[in-house]
Scaffold this motif. Structure first.
Motif, short mmCIF file in Angstrom:
data_model
loop_
_atom_site.label_atom_id
_atom_site.label_comp_id
_atom_site.label_asym_id
_atom_site.label_seq_id
_atom_site.Cartn_x
_atom_site.Cartn_y
_atom_site.Cartn_z
N ASN A 146 -1.50 -1.23 9.90
CA ASN A 146 -2.82 -1.33 10.51
C ASN A 146 -3.77 -1.79 9.40
N ALA A 147 -4.19 -3.06 9.48
CA ALA A 147 -4.97 -3.67 8.40
C ALA A 147 -6.25 -2.88 8.09
N VAL A 148 -6.95 -2.44 9.11
CA VAL A 148 -8.21 -1.71 8.89
C VAL A 148 -7.94 -0.38 8.18
N GLU A 149 -6.94 0.35 8.62
CA GLU A 149 -6.61 1.64 8.02
C GLU A 149 -6.19 1.46 6.56
N VAL A 150 -5.35 0.47 6.30
CA VAL A 150 -4.87 0.22 4.94
C VAL A 150 -6.03 -0.18 4.03
N MET A 151 -6.92 -1.03 4.53
CA MET A 151 -8.09 -1.43 3.73
C MET A 151 -8.99 -0.24 3.45
N ASP A 152 -9.16 0.64 4.43
CA ASP A 152 -9.98 1.84 4.22
C ASP A 152 -9.38 2.74 3.13
N ILE A 153 -8.07 2.93 3.17
CA ILE A 153 -7.39 3.76 2.16
C ILE A 153 -7.53 3.11 0.79
N ASP A 154 -7.31 1.79 0.72
CA ASP A 154 -7.43 1.07 -0.54
C ASP A 154 -8.85 1.19 -1.10
N GLU A 155 -9.83 1.00 -0.26
CA GLU A 155 -11.23 1.11 -0.68
C GLU A 155 -11.54 2.52 -1.18
N TYR A 156 -11.04 3.51 -0.48
CA TYR A 156 -11.23 4.90 -0.89
C TYR A 156 -10.65 5.12 -2.29
N LEU A 157 -9.40 4.70 -2.49
CA LEU A 157 -8.74 4.91 -3.78
C LEU A 157 -9.48 4.19 -4.90
N ARG A 158 -9.83 2.94 -4.69
CA ARG A 158 -10.54 2.18 -5.72
C ARG A 158 -11.90 2.81 -6.03
N GLY A 159 -12.54 3.35 -5.02
CA GLY A 159 -13.81 4.03 -5.22
C GLY A 159 -13.70 5.33 -6.01
N HIS A 160 -12.47 5.82 -6.13
CA HIS A 160 -12.22 7.05 -6.87
C HIS A 160 -11.41 6.81 -8.15
N GLY A 161 -11.50 5.58 -8.66
CA GLY A 161 -10.92 5.31 -9.97
C GLY A 161 -9.47 4.84 -10.01
N TRP A 162 -8.87 4.62 -8.87
CA TRP A 162 -7.50 4.11 -8.86
C TRP A 162 -7.57 2.61 -9.11
N SER A 163 -6.90 2.16 -10.14
CA SER A 163 -7.04 0.77 -10.55
C SER A 163 -6.09 -0.17 -9.82
N ALA A 164 -5.00 0.33 -9.34
CA ALA A 164 -4.01 -0.56 -8.73
C ALA A 164 -3.46 0.05 -7.45
N THR A 165 -3.55 -0.71 -6.38
CA THR A 165 -2.98 -0.28 -5.11
C THR A 165 -2.06 -1.38 -4.62
N MET A 166 -0.81 -1.04 -4.40
CA MET A 166 0.13 -1.99 -3.80
C MET A 166 0.21 -1.64 -2.32
N ILE A 167 0.13 -2.65 -1.48
CA ILE A 167 0.16 -2.43 -0.03
C ILE A 167 1.36 -3.15 0.55
N VAL A 168 2.15 -2.42 1.34
CA VAL A 168 3.30 -3.00 2.03
C VAL A 168 3.29 -2.56 3.48
N ASP A 169 4.01 -3.31 4.33
CA ASP A 169 4.01 -3.06 5.77
C ASP A 169 4.88 -1.89 6.22
N GLY A 170 6.03 -1.73 5.60
CA GLY A 170 6.96 -0.73 6.10
C GLY A 170 7.77 -0.06 5.01
N VAL A 171 8.61 0.86 5.42
CA VAL A 171 9.38 1.68 4.49
C VAL A 171 10.37 0.84 3.68
N SER A 172 11.01 -0.15 4.29
CA SER A 172 11.99 -0.95 3.53
C SER A 172 11.32 -1.70 2.38
N GLN A 173 10.11 -2.23 2.61
CA GLN A 173 9.37 -2.89 1.53
C GLN A 173 8.93 -1.87 0.48
N ALA A 174 8.60 -0.67 0.91
CA ALA A 174 8.18 0.39 -0.01
C ALA A 174 9.34 0.78 -0.93
N VAL A 175 10.53 0.87 -0.38
CA VAL A 175 11.70 1.21 -1.19
C VAL A 175 11.90 0.16 -2.27
#
Length: 123
Positions: A17-46
């Motif tokens: 869900n693009a909106v949800e993922v962008m919200d999470i990424d924005e939240y993390l970056r706003g709290h000092g997380w410098s790098a966020t990798m975003i993937v669609d599903g569990v196989s890509q995450a592995v």
């Protein structure tokens, strides 16, 4: 100061869900997380998890995860010492300091609470 404090914190966000993922990424970056990798599903995450030189500092699993591969992935994360936030985790079980369950819809204060429960608080 701990050596780990000097290393940029990296998060892996899994979601389709693009909106949800962008919200999470924005939240993390706003709290000092410098790098966020975003993937669609569990196989890509592995695959992403296997390629990193060091474990992620946080995994947010917001993609469908009802298959055994997802549970195995969550287990691998915790074995590597990587805390996990599982969104709508019907099959996952909360584990203090390791796995936090969060339900949709969520807002920043829910993420604040999840991060605090995992010991990922900010100065």
């Amino acid at each position: 100061m701990n050596r780990r404090d000097l290393i940029p914190r990296q998060a892996l966000v899994i979601g389709n869900n693009a909106v949800e993922v962008m919200d999470i990424d924005e939240y993390l970056r706003g709290h000092g997380w410098s790098a966020t990798m975003i993937v669609d599903g569990v196989s890509q995450a592995v695959r992403a998890f296997e390629r990193l030189a060091r474990p992620f500092d946080l995994v947010v699993l917001a993609a469908p995860h009802t298959d055994p591969a997802a549970l195995s992935f969550i287990r691998s994360c915790t074995e590597e010492g990587c805390p996990v936030i599982v969104v709508n985790g019907a099959l996952a079980t909360a584990q203090p300091g390791q796995i936090v369950l969060m339900t949709r819809p969520f807002i920043d204060s829910d993420l604040d609470e999840a991060m605090s429960t995992l010991g990922l608080v900010y100065a």
